[in-house]
Design a protein around this motif. Structure first.
Motif, PDB file in Angstrom:
ATOM      1  N   GLU A  81      74.210  54.901  79.495  1.00  0.00           N
ATOM      2  CA  GLU A  81      74.211  56.267  78.990  1.00  0.00           C
ATOM      3  C   GLU A  81      75.598  56.874  79.082  1.00  0.00           C
ATOM      4  O   GLU A  81      76.369  56.569  79.974  1.00  0.00           O
ATOM      5  CB  GLU A  81      73.262  57.145  79.810  1.00  0.00           C
ATOM      6  CG  GLU A  81      71.813  56.839  79.622  1.00  0.00           C
ATOM      7  CD  GLU A  81      70.965  57.853  80.367  1.00  0.00           C
ATOM      8  OE1 GLU A  81      70.865  58.991  79.880  1.00  0.00           O
ATOM      9  OE2 GLU A  81      70.440  57.493  81.412  1.00  0.00           O
ATOM     10  N   LYS A  91      56.995  48.654  75.334  1.00  0.00           N
ATOM     11  CA  LYS A  91      57.622  48.111  76.532  1.00  0.00           C
ATOM     12  C   LYS A  91      58.115  46.683  76.265  1.00  0.00           C
ATOM     13  O   LYS A  91      57.413  45.881  75.674  1.00  0.00           O
ATOM     14  CB  LYS A  91      56.612  48.100  77.680  1.00  0.00           C
ATOM     15  CG  LYS A  91      57.206  47.697  79.000  1.00  0.00           C
ATOM     16  CD  LYS A  91      56.184  47.780  80.116  1.00  0.00           C
ATOM     17  CE  LYS A  91      56.807  47.373  81.417  1.00  0.00           C
ATOM     18  NZ  LYS A  91      55.873  47.482  82.533  1.00  0.00           N
ATOM     19  N   ASN A 119      60.646  45.973  74.307  1.00  0.00           N
ATOM     20  CA  ASN A 119      61.412  45.947  73.060  1.00  0.00           C
ATOM     21  C   ASN A 119      62.627  46.874  73.108  1.00  0.00           C
ATOM     22  O   ASN A 119      63.284  47.074  72.106  1.00  0.00           O
ATOM     23  CB  ASN A 119      60.545  46.350  71.873  1.00  0.00           C
ATOM     24  CG  ASN A 119      59.621  45.256  71.440  1.00  0.00           C
ATOM     25  OD1 ASN A 119      59.663  44.156  71.972  1.00  0.00           O
ATOM     26  ND2 ASN A 119      58.768  45.539  70.482  1.00  0.00           N
ATOM     27  N   ARG A 120      62.892  47.433  74.253  1.00  0.00           N
ATOM     28  CA  ARG A 120      64.008  48.372  74.359  1.00  0.00           C
ATOM     29  C   ARG A 120      65.280  47.662  74.793  1.00  0.00           C
ATOM     30  O   ARG A 120      65.252  46.718  75.567  1.00  0.00           O
ATOM     31  CB  ARG A 120      63.682  49.469  75.364  1.00  0.00           C
ATOM     32  CG  ARG A 120      62.569  50.336  74.892  1.00  0.00           C
ATOM     33  CD  ARG A 120      62.339  51.470  75.842  1.00  0.00           C
ATOM     34  NE  ARG A 120      61.176  52.224  75.385  1.00  0.00           N
ATOM     35  CZ  ARG A 120      60.443  52.966  76.145  1.00  0.00           C
ATOM     36  NH1 ARG A 120      60.726  53.086  77.423  1.00  0.00           N
ATOM     37  NH2 ARG A 120      59.413  53.623  75.660  1.00  0.00           N
ATOM     38  N   ASN A 121      66.372  48.156  74.287  1.00  0.00           N
ATOM     39  CA  ASN A 121      67.689  47.701  74.690  1.00  0.00           C
ATOM     40  C   ASN A 121      68.569  48.947  74.718  1.00  0.00           C
ATOM     41  O   ASN A 121      69.447  49.119  73.898  1.00  0.00           O
ATOM     42  CB  ASN A 121      68.235  46.653  73.720  1.00  0.00           C
ATOM     43  CG  ASN A 121      69.537  46.063  74.212  1.00  0.00           C
ATOM     44  OD1 ASN A 121      69.924  46.274  75.353  1.00  0.00           O
ATOM     45  ND2 ASN A 121      70.225  45.339  73.361  1.00  0.00           N
ATOM     46  N   THR A 122      68.270  49.836  75.665  1.00  0.00           N
ATOM     47  CA  THR A 122      68.913  51.140  75.678  1.00  0.00           C
ATOM     48  C   THR A 122      70.336  51.118  76.198  1.00  0.00           C
ATOM     49  O   THR A 122      71.099  52.027  75.920  1.00  0.00           O
ATOM     50  CB  THR A 122      68.083  52.134  76.513  1.00  0.00           C
ATOM     51  OG1 THR A 122      67.865  51.587  77.811  1.00  0.00           O
ATOM     52  CG2 THR A 122      66.758  52.416  75.855  1.00  0.00           C
ATOM     53  N   ASP A 129      59.446  47.620  66.926  1.00  0.00           N
ATOM     54  CA  ASP A 129      59.067  48.932  67.442  1.00  0.00           C
ATOM     55  C   ASP A 129      59.668  49.083  68.830  1.00  0.00           C
ATOM     56  O   ASP A 129      59.181  48.519  69.808  1.00  0.00           O
ATOM     57  CB  ASP A 129      57.549  49.060  67.495  1.00  0.00           C
ATOM     58  CG  ASP A 129      57.093  50.453  67.908  1.00  0.00           C
ATOM     59  OD1 ASP A 129      57.944  51.270  68.334  1.00  0.00           O
ATOM     60  OD2 ASP A 129      55.887  50.728  67.792  1.00  0.00           O
ATOM     61  N   THR A 130      60.750  49.852  68.929  1.00  0.00           N
ATOM     62  CA  THR A 130      61.460  50.005  70.194  1.00  0.00           C
ATOM     63  C   THR A 130      60.737  50.946  71.162  1.00  0.00           C
ATOM     64  O   THR A 130      61.217  51.160  72.269  1.00  0.00           O
ATOM     65  CB  THR A 130      62.889  50.505  69.954  1.00  0.00           C
ATOM     66  OG1 THR A 130      62.840  51.695  69.168  1.00  0.00           O
ATOM     67  CG2 THR A 130      63.710  49.452  69.238  1.00  0.00           C
ATOM     68  N   ASN A 131      59.598  51.498  70.760  1.00  0.00           N
ATOM     69  CA  ASN A 131      58.796  52.317  71.667  1.00  0.00           C
ATOM     70  C   ASN A 131      57.911  51.454  72.571  1.00  0.00           C
ATOM     71  O   ASN A 131      57.395  51.940  73.572  1.00  0.00           O
ATOM     72  CB  ASN A 131      57.917  53.293  70.888  1.00  0.00           C
ATOM     73  CG  ASN A 131      58.749  54.365  70.224  1.00  0.00           C
ATOM     74  OD1 ASN A 131      59.628  54.947  70.835  1.00  0.00           O
ATOM     75  ND2 ASN A 131      58.473  54.614  68.963  1.00  0.00           N
TER      76      ASN A 131
END
Length: 70
Positions: free
Chosen positions: A40, A32, A34-37, A28-30
């Protein structure tokens, strides 16, 4: 959501297939941590994570297809 555990290569998107499989793990990338954004790409000045101009979905696909030829 990102589905992990599949080791089947996806030649269209160049990476592992991202679909649920038996015994796999749903990330679940939502949540905290777990993100790898990454960086940009958007119109405007560079900096603060922005490293290039915005690309349309067709431009992104064309770039991926080009990189496959290298």
């Amino acid at each position: 959501m990102v589905y992990l555990g599949n080791r089947e290569f996806d030649p269209r998107d160049v990476g592992y297939r991202n679909e649920p499989i038996s015994g796999g793990f749903t990330l679940d990338t939502n949540l905290k941590g777990n993100r790898n954004t990454g960086h940009e790409f958007k119109d405007g000045p560079k900096g603060g994570g922005v490293i290039g101009p915005a690309l349309s979905p067709n431009d992104r696909r064309a770039l991926i297809e080009y990189l496959k030829t290298l």
